[in-house]
Design an enzyme around this catalytic site. Structure first.
Site, mmCIF file in Angstrom:
data_model
loop_
_atom_site.group_PDB
_atom_site.id
_atom_site.type_symbol
_atom_site.label_atom_id
_atom_site.label_comp_id
_atom_site.label_asym_id
_atom_site.label_seq_id
_atom_site.Cartn_x
_atom_site.Cartn_y
_atom_site.Cartn_z
ATOM 1 N N ASP A 1 0.803 -1.221 0.000
ATOM 2 C CA ASP A 1 0.000 0.000 0.000
ATOM 3 C C ASP A 1 0.837 1.272 0.000
ATOM 4 O OD1 ASP A 1 0.777 -0.702 2.619
ATOM 5 O OD2 ASP A 1 -0.838 0.461 3.502
ATOM 6 N N GLY B 1 26.866 -16.227 -0.913
ATOM 7 C CA GLY B 1 26.565 -17.654 -0.816
ATOM 8 C C GLY B 1 25.199 -17.991 -0.264
ATOM 9 N N GLY C 1 18.929 -33.684 -0.265
ATOM 10 C CA GLY C 1 19.336 -32.851 0.859
ATOM 11 C C GLY C 1 20.528 -31.980 0.556
#
Length: 555
Positions: free
Chosen positions: A28, A405, A461
């Site tokens: 807004d 990184g 992972g």
């Protein structure tokens, strides 16, 4: 002189710097600025899924276009984007961060407003962002013209992010604009200093028999890459790259000796041992890149050239502008005769790759599919570690974030880079853990009709973390997704190529038959501990650096 509103003036000045797209999220306090952007021809807004992704996309756009703009709303938007802006500061990327902030009367009267701490303090967010930008300003009718121009010039010349706040009730107020257009001009420099340094450089080059250029990432940020390539080509000066300076200079040239440091590169190491003049351009000193490597360079023979200064024999000369200095050096004629090492840069035919995918063979197989002019993004982790030492064809560009990184960076950066250079073929190499950080931006990439080649390394992972600590620990695991269904959900009406690959034979088939009229998503299924050899060495080194001799890695 005809007056102009503050908001329109801001967009006009950005457009003069060749900013054609502004990344961000509506809020807004910035909607009035979004209304005004349509008043300026040639610049448009690109809405992203969140402010962090917007900051990453702006960073990717800036690296490809030269400069970028990011639009947030006060408080929640600013702080959401701040990680990405900090990365731009760490890696010297020029991004103009614009924040629509509460109306001036609310700031002046310390009103309690949403998106704040509700205590009337409007300086806390400004102070937080100030730590990660080179300069900042809160725009008012009395300062807007001067502050906009100052900040934008500073952003371009210093190659770092700046921060502008514009109160929501002020952007439609009119100001007297500057009559001069804003241009991408070089920073000021001392002419006598340049003459002195050029004389020194010519003297060193004319006396040298074995000169060498070492290039790092800031050579590109400081706008001297093309001049350095011209200098090496004209005088046949051999050059090498720090891993963080990848693909800044042509890696297909016989003058390119490889990456430094590399104990296995006999050609480069033998040449460095006898080098009598080494020009190291803008080396980036961190523990993971050139900080350790440069300690082995001979001090008397090594000159360090940065954007605004140069060091000869531990004496630093300030007040220079590196690209101008190199242009002036190229105007000179240097009498020299160098003994150039023989370097065979021919790409050997690819041996037949068979069996289950493994990274020992993967990157050699992939590099044979890169073409001249490709833009390649390497996400932090296995991809960046491997790609840092994979030679690229001529005119390829490499985009990564080796200093800051932040994982997940390259997917939104791909959006920004492709919008800046839609005609270039883009490759993205990213791990599954990184992709899950910012996966929402796949929707923008696909629905805007962009056609990257995304190669995702699915090893269940965080493999880079497993090599640092916790090889089998649950904290390095991530949830498994159905990526084909994810793409369908994010872009339900878009046709794309999806391939799941488990063997080298399958990968060859997929790459041989790439349909570049569509976006491609290639999911490579890898074992959790499969990694490039450099990463296997990197992980234990990080553990020793981080945790010391009594750390848990030595249990």
């Amino acid at each position: 002189m005809q007056s102009v509103t503050i908001g329109r003036y801001l967009w006009q000045r950005l457009r003069q710097l060749n900013v054609k797209y502004v990344f961000g999220v509506p809020g807004d306090f910035n909607l009035q600025l979004l209304e005004q952007i349509d008043e300026v021809e040639g610049i448009e807004f690109v809405g992203t899924c969140n402010e962090l992704n917007a900051a990453y996309a702006a960073d990717g756009y800036a690296r490809t276009n030269g400069i970028a703009a990011l639009l947030t709303t006060y408080g929640v938007g600013d702080l959401s984007a701040l990680c990405g802006v900090a990365g731009s500061l760490a890696e010297h990327v020029p991004v103009v961060m614009i924040s629509g902030v509460p109306p001036m009367f609310a700031i002046r009267n310390r009103l309690r407003v949403h998106h704040t701490m509700a205590e009337g303090d409007f300086d806390n967010v400004r102070n937080a962002v100030r730590q990660f930008t080179l300069t900042e300003a809160r725009l008012t009718p009395s300062n807007a013209s001067e502050e906009i121009d100052r900040a934008l010039r500073y952003c371009w010349q210093e190659r770092c992010p700046v921060y502008l706040q514009l109160p929501s009730n002020l952007s439609y107020l009119e100001i007297s604009p500057s009559a001069e257009p804003l241009t991408r001009q070089y920073a000021s420099y001392d002419k006598r200093q340049h003459q002195l340094i050029i004389g020194k450089l010519i003297g060193r080059l004319s006396q040298a028999k074995h000169p060498l250029l070492l290039v790092d990432m800031d050579a590109e940020r400081s706008q001297m890459a093309s001049q350095l390539q011209q200098l090496c080509d004209r005088y046949q000066i051999p050059y090498a790259s720090f891993p963080t300076g990848k693909a800044i200079l042509d890696e297909s040239s016989p003058l390119w000796l490889g990456y430094y440091p590399d104990q296995a590169n006999d050609t480069l190491n033998q040449y460095i041992a006898k080098a009598d003049f080494i020009l190291a351009t803008a080396p980036c000193f961190i523990e993971g890149s050139s900080m350790v490597a440069t300690q082995n360079l001979p001090a008397e023979q090594t000159v360090y050239l940065r954007g605004f200064d140069i060091t000869f024999e531990q004496q630093t000369f300030e007040g220079i502008c590196a690209p101008v200095l190199l242009n002036q050096l190229l105007e000179q004629t240097i009498e020299c005769q160098f003994e150039i090492p023989v370097n065979d840069v021919r790409k050997e035919p690819l041996a037949k790759q068979e069996g289950a995918l493994c990274q020992d063979k993967l990157w050699e197989q992939l590099r044979h599919y890169f073409k001249a002019g490709d833009l390649i993004l390497g996400e932090n982790g296995s991809a960046n570690v491997a790609l840092q030492t994979v030679p690229f064809p001529k005119d390829c560009h490499y985009l990564s974030q080796p200093i800051w990184g932040s994982i997940g960076y390259t997917l939104p950066a791909l959006l920004g880079s492709m919008i800046a250079q839609p005609n270039k073929r883009h490759w993205l190499f990213i791990g599954d853990g990184s992709l899950q950080m910012t996966a929402q931006e796949l929707s923008n990439i696909l629905q805007k009709g962009l056609k990257p080649i995304i190669v995702m390394l699915n090893n269940c992972g965080y493999t880079i973390e497993r090599y640092i600590m916790g090889k089998t620990a649950a904290y390095n695991d991530i949830p498994q997704w159905d990526y084909q269904m994810l793409l369908r959900a994010l872009a339900p009406n878009i046709d794309f190529n999806y391939q799941e690959v488990t063997t080298h034979e399958q990968l060859k088939t997929v790459l041989d038959s790439l349909d570049e009229t569509k976006a491609s998503f290639i999911e490579l299924k890898l074992e959790p501990m499969d990694a490039p050899e450099r990463l296997k060495r990197f992980g234990p080194g990080v553990a020793q650096f981080d945790y010391g001799p009594r750390g848990p890695q030595n249990k």
